[in-house]
Design a protein around this motif. Structure first.
Motif, PDB file in Angstrom:
ATOM      1  N   MET A   1       0.761  -1.083  -0.396  1.00 23.63           N
ATOM      2  CA  MET A   1      -0.368  -0.104   0.021  1.00 23.63           C
ATOM      3  C   MET A   1       0.831   1.006  -0.160  1.00 23.63           C
ATOM      4  SD  MET A   1      -3.818  -0.779   2.270  1.00 23.63           S
ATOM      5  CE  MET A   1      -2.826  -0.048   3.834  1.00 23.63           C
ATOM      6  N   SER A   2       1.555   1.484   1.030  1.00 21.99           N
ATOM      7  CA  SER A   2       2.426   2.966   1.237  1.00 21.99           C
ATOM      8  C   SER A   2       3.518   2.056   2.078  1.00 21.99           C
ATOM      9  CB  SER A   2       0.826   3.565   1.597  1.00 21.99           C
ATOM     10  OG  SER A   2       2.456   4.702   2.298  1.00 21.99           O
ATOM     11  N   GLY A   3       4.914   3.520   2.254  1.00 24.11           N
ATOM     12  CA  GLY A   3       5.677   3.495   2.716  1.00 24.11           C
ATOM     13  C   GLY A   3       5.336   3.933   4.489  1.00 24.11           C
ATOM     14  N   ALA A   4       6.081   3.640   4.785  1.00 20.17           N
ATOM     15  CA  ALA A   4       5.894   5.258   6.331  1.00 20.17           C
ATOM     16  C   ALA A   4       5.296   6.954   5.552  1.00 20.17           C
ATOM     17  CB  ALA A   4       6.434   5.376   7.393  1.00 20.17           C
ATOM     18  N   GLY A   5       4.781   7.590   6.379  1.00 22.91           N
ATOM     19  CA  GLY A   5       4.349   8.738   5.853  1.00 22.91           C
ATOM     20  C   GLY A   5       4.336   9.161   4.564  1.00 22.91           C
ATOM     21  N   GLU A   6       4.351   7.710   3.365  1.00 23.37           N
ATOM     22  CA  GLU A   6       3.944   8.064   2.344  1.00 23.37           C
ATOM     23  C   GLU A   6       2.396   8.582   1.584  1.00 23.37           C
ATOM     24  OE1 GLU A   6       4.919   6.090  -2.144  1.00 23.37           O
ATOM     25  OE2 GLU A   6       4.628   4.708  -0.448  1.00 23.37           O
ATOM     26  N   PHE A   7       1.871   9.045   0.684  1.00 23.82           N
ATOM     27  CA  PHE A   7       0.855   9.779   0.498  1.00 23.82           C
ATOM     28  C   PHE A   7       0.966   8.972  -0.845  1.00 23.82           C
ATOM     29  CE2 PHE A   7       0.202  12.322   3.170  1.00 23.82           C
ATOM     30  CZ  PHE A   7      -1.219  13.254   3.698  1.00 23.82           C
ATOM     31  N   VAL A   8      -0.690   8.214  -1.309  1.00 18.33           N
ATOM     32  CA  VAL A   8      -0.834   7.251  -2.358  1.00 18.33           C
ATOM     33  C   VAL A   8      -2.078   7.540  -2.892  1.00 18.33           C
ATOM     34  CG1 VAL A   8      -0.994   5.678  -3.795  1.00 18.33           C
ATOM     35  CG2 VAL A   8       0.572   5.391  -1.938  1.00 18.33           C
ATOM     36  N   ILE A   9      -2.179   8.048  -4.059  1.00 14.67           N
ATOM     37  CA  ILE A   9      -3.924   8.032  -4.244  1.00 14.67           C
ATOM     38  C   ILE A   9      -3.854   6.861  -5.792  1.00 14.67           C
ATOM     39  CG2 ILE A   9      -3.436   9.878  -6.166  1.00 14.67           C
ATOM     40  CD1 ILE A   9      -6.711  11.229  -5.773  1.00 14.67           C
ATOM     41  N   TYR A  10      -5.023   6.147  -5.547  1.00 12.83           N
ATOM     42  CA  TYR A  10      -5.263   5.330  -6.693  1.00 12.83           C
ATOM     43  C   TYR A  10      -6.799   5.833  -7.439  1.00 12.83           C
ATOM     44  CZ  TYR A  10      -3.344   1.739  -4.390  1.00 12.83           C
ATOM     45  OH  TYR A  10      -2.118   0.751  -3.373  1.00 12.83           O
ATOM     46  N   HIS A  11      -6.150   6.218  -8.503  1.00 17.79           N
ATOM     47  CA  HIS A  11      -6.388   7.511  -9.794  1.00 17.79           C
ATOM     48  C   HIS A  11      -6.509   7.549 -11.076  1.00 17.79           C
ATOM     49  CE1 HIS A  11      -6.545  11.571 -10.794  1.00 17.79           C
ATOM     50  NE2 HIS A  11      -5.476  11.733 -11.753  1.00 17.79           N
ATOM     51  N   ASN A  12      -8.002   8.066 -11.321  1.00 16.06           N
ATOM     52  CA  ASN A  12      -8.414   7.392 -12.542  1.00 16.06           C
ATOM     53  C   ASN A  12      -8.327   9.332 -12.592  1.00 16.06           C
ATOM     54  OD1 ASN A  12     -10.220   7.477 -15.151  1.00 16.06           O
ATOM     55  ND2 ASN A  12     -11.595   6.683 -14.186  1.00 16.06           N
ATOM     56  N   GLU A  27      -2.245  20.747  -3.149  1.00 16.77           N
ATOM     57  CA  GLU A  27      -2.156  22.379  -2.371  1.00 16.77           C
ATOM     58  C   GLU A  27      -1.436  22.343  -1.364  1.00 16.77           C
ATOM     59  OE1 GLU A  27      -6.172  23.463  -3.204  1.00 16.77           O
ATOM     60  OE2 GLU A  27      -6.329  23.288  -5.233  1.00 16.77           O
ATOM     61  N   ALA A  28      -1.615  21.153  -0.825  1.00 14.91           N
ATOM     62  CA  ALA A  28      -1.519  20.856   0.558  1.00 14.91           C
ATOM     63  C   ALA A  28       0.553  20.612   0.459  1.00 14.91           C
ATOM     64  CB  ALA A  28      -2.139  19.593   0.801  1.00 14.91           C
ATOM     65  N   GLY A  29       0.905  20.609  -0.141  1.00 10.94           N
ATOM     66  CA  GLY A  29       2.263  20.485  -0.387  1.00 10.94           C
ATOM     67  C   GLY A  29       2.887  19.510  -0.401  1.00 10.94           C
ATOM     68  N   ILE A  30       1.703  18.154  -1.099  1.00  9.30           N
ATOM     69  CA  ILE A  30       2.329  16.952  -1.181  1.00  9.30           C
ATOM     70  C   ILE A  30       2.062  16.191  -2.371  1.00  9.30           C
ATOM     71  CG2 ILE A  30       2.116  14.593  -0.139  1.00  9.30           C
ATOM     72  CD1 ILE A  30       0.176  16.372   2.859  1.00  9.30           C
ATOM     73  N   GLU A  31       3.307  15.417  -2.789  1.00  9.00           N
ATOM     74  CA  GLU A  31       3.504  15.531  -4.034  1.00  9.00           C
ATOM     75  C   GLU A  31       3.325  13.701  -3.570  1.00  9.00           C
ATOM     76  OE1 GLU A  31       2.568  14.295  -7.937  1.00  9.00           O
ATOM     77  OE2 GLU A  31       2.771  16.658  -6.643  1.00  9.00           O
ATOM     78  N   PRO A  32       1.721  13.390  -4.293  1.00  6.76           N
ATOM     79  CA  PRO A  32       1.891  11.695  -3.434  1.00  6.76           C
ATOM     80  C   PRO A  32       1.845  10.901  -5.122  1.00  6.76           C
ATOM     81  CG  PRO A  32      -0.061  12.738  -4.840  1.00  6.76           C
ATOM     82  CD  PRO A  32       1.026  13.928  -4.567  1.00  6.76           C
ATOM     83  N   ARG A  33       2.077   9.235  -4.477  1.00 11.80           N
ATOM     84  CA  ARG A  33       2.674   8.408  -6.111  1.00 11.80           C
ATOM     85  C   ARG A  33       0.864   8.108  -6.410  1.00 11.80           C
ATOM     86  NH1 ARG A  33       2.272   2.549  -5.264  1.00 11.80           N
ATOM     87  NH2 ARG A  33       2.164   3.113  -3.474  1.00 11.80           N
ATOM     88  N   ILE A  99      -9.448   6.468  -3.623  1.00 16.33           N
ATOM     89  CA  ILE A  99      -8.520   5.926  -3.079  1.00 16.33           C
ATOM     90  C   ILE A  99      -7.367   6.665  -2.135  1.00 16.33           C
ATOM     91  CG2 ILE A  99      -8.257   4.648  -1.090  1.00 16.33           C
ATOM     92  CD1 ILE A  99      -9.397   2.081  -3.076  1.00 16.33           C
ATOM     93  N   VAL A 100      -7.901   6.641  -1.022  1.00 12.16           N
ATOM     94  CA  VAL A 100      -5.875   7.641  -0.570  1.00 12.16           C
ATOM     95  C   VAL A 100      -5.366   7.762   0.811  1.00 12.16           C
ATOM     96  CG1 VAL A 100      -4.963  10.155   0.369  1.00 12.16           C
ATOM     97  CG2 VAL A 100      -6.527   9.884  -1.563  1.00 12.16           C
ATOM     98  N   VAL A 101      -4.259   6.995   0.483  1.00  9.27           N
ATOM     99  CA  VAL A 101      -3.447   6.004   1.538  1.00  9.27           C
ATOM    100  C   VAL A 101      -2.411   7.481   1.721  1.00  9.27           C
ATOM    101  CG1 VAL A 101      -1.447   4.459   1.812  1.00  9.27           C
ATOM    102  CG2 VAL A 101      -3.334   4.331   0.342  1.00  9.27           C
TER     103      VAL A 101
END
Length: 120
Positions: A1-12, A27-33, A99-101
């Motif tokens: 799913m995700s490493g510690a502290g990582e944001f992931v978005i299951y995106h379409n 916009e929150a300054g996070i670049e998700p996977r 889905i956001v992790v």
């Protein structure tokens, strides 16, 4: 799913809600996977882990509009969670999004404002 502290978005990228959630994360300054789940679907184990982490019934993750939901008879209450997951594995379009992790948890972010609970 995700490493510690990582944001992931299951995106379409074709989904407005998914695009809005991705924009809010950035916009929150996070670049998700970004996982384009229609091109690279999660494994069965990953999907089961996401559902467990969200704490929702499997049926709540099924997308109905614009999918083979009706043709596959997925509204049958007798279908087991395993059968519903089988359908999502065979037809990833049935997986609702986005889905956001995040370090704060995992969430189906519909409506898009739901992502606020996951942002710092």
């Amino acid at each position: 799913m995700s490493g510690a502290g990582e944001f992931v978005i299951y995106h379409n990228p074709a989904c407005g809600t998914s695009r809005n959630v991705l924009a809010a994360i950035r916009e929150a300054g996070i670049e998700p996977r970004v996982v384009k789940y229609l091109e690279t679907p999660p494994s069965r184990a990953e999907l089961e882990a996401l559902i467990a982490a969200m704490g929702i019934p499997v049926r709540d993750l099924l997308r109905r509009q614009g999918t083979p939901f009706a043709e596959l008879g997925l509204d049958d209450p007798a279908l087991t969670d395993a059968a519903l997951i089988d359908a999502m594995m065979a037809h990833p379009i049935l997986i609702n999004r986005p889905i956001v992790v995040s370090p704060r948890g995992v969430k189906l972010c519909r409506p898009s404002q739901a992502v606020a609970d996951l942002l710092p």
